[in-house]
Design an enzyme around this catalytic site. Sequence first.
Site, PDB file in Angstrom:
ATOM      1  N   SER A 138       1.040  -1.402   0.074  1.00 29.86           N
ATOM      2  CA  SER A 138       0.241   0.023  -0.142  1.00 29.86           C
ATOM      3  C   SER A 138       0.897   1.022  -0.141  1.00 29.86           C
ATOM      4  CB  SER A 138      -0.937   0.061   1.305  1.00 29.86           C
ATOM      5  OG  SER A 138      -1.478   1.407   1.396  1.00 29.86           O
ATOM      6  N   TYR A 151      -2.112  -0.814  10.810  1.00 27.46           N
ATOM      7  CA  TYR A 151      -2.266  -1.193   8.974  1.00 27.46           C
ATOM      8  C   TYR A 151      -1.104  -0.927   8.503  1.00 27.46           C
ATOM      9  CZ  TYR A 151      -3.809  -1.169   4.736  1.00 27.46           C
ATOM     10  OH  TYR A 151      -3.583  -1.738   2.936  1.00 27.46           O
TER      11      TYR A 151
END
Length: 343
Positions: A138, A151
Amino acid sequence: MPQTVVITGASAGVGRATARLYARRGADVVLIARGRAGLRAAADEVGSLGGRALVQVADTADAGQVEAAADAAENAFGPIDVWVNCAFVGVFAPFDDVTAEEYQRVTDVSYLGFVNGTRSALKRMAPRDRGTIVQVGSALGERSIPLQSAYCGAKHAINGFTSALRTELLHRGSNVHVTVVQLPALNTPQFSWVRTRLPRHPRPVPPIYQPEVAARGIVYAADHPRRKQYYVGASTVATLWANRLAPALLDRYLARTGFDSQQVDRRPPSGRGNLFEPVGRPQIEPADRPQDGGRGAHGVFDDAAHPRSVEAALARHPLATASAIAITAAAAAGAALRRRGRA
């Protein structure tokens, strides 16, 4: 011979969109996730699109379950060619509102789940000296944002772990490849599933892309794994460069905008989310649009999501892109020379 492809987090979102692409190639697709209903629906899609599916209910945080799924994959379809680590969970909340148990769980799935998948894949690929492992990363693994500290930490850890592993494989002269695909904000069901303590409904930070954009990037990276990283979406590239060039300025910008940009004015999802248990099928299907083929992959932000990424398309065709740039540059240079000659 069809490829044997293992995908974790395959019941929904990016994992499910990736399974569809491989199914259209006629691949044998091993679908790993916790939710039986989503896995069954994904398996039906794989079969209808021309592939063969094997469902494996497993929690990627449990190394033993991942190893058992890898055994089942090779017993059913033969040697694994591609392993895609995609499963994750998260919590939307400021750091001090996230419990130690929740933080541990996010880390166990979103980081150690990738370690477990990589270990099981490498155990089989290394003796054969072939195979590709794709880590679904990501932009938040390059640049953290508020409200998603667990995260972001997991995605940063994946980058560090994968870089170390890559150098070890190079040292051995191994023909097993490992690559990372860094993704932008995506319209997946996670924003309706995630555990949240925000006053409003979580949303991806615009610009938002459809999960099929990510899936195309993942499949391309698996086909061309010699690059250590791929960046999908212009926003991912912009985030990377902004963080390299002006990290302190970006800190202040995110402190000012990062809370509101991750929320939309609607009621937050009810329930405890999918952190410890998978959510049921009825909670995800109304968010999808059956006519666009997005069932199980799309979230509630279809109207704001881009179905294409120009940057990602150019990255998949580097020779054509380089040729076009060279032709354009030559034409511009020629025009400049002609204007100078007339002057």
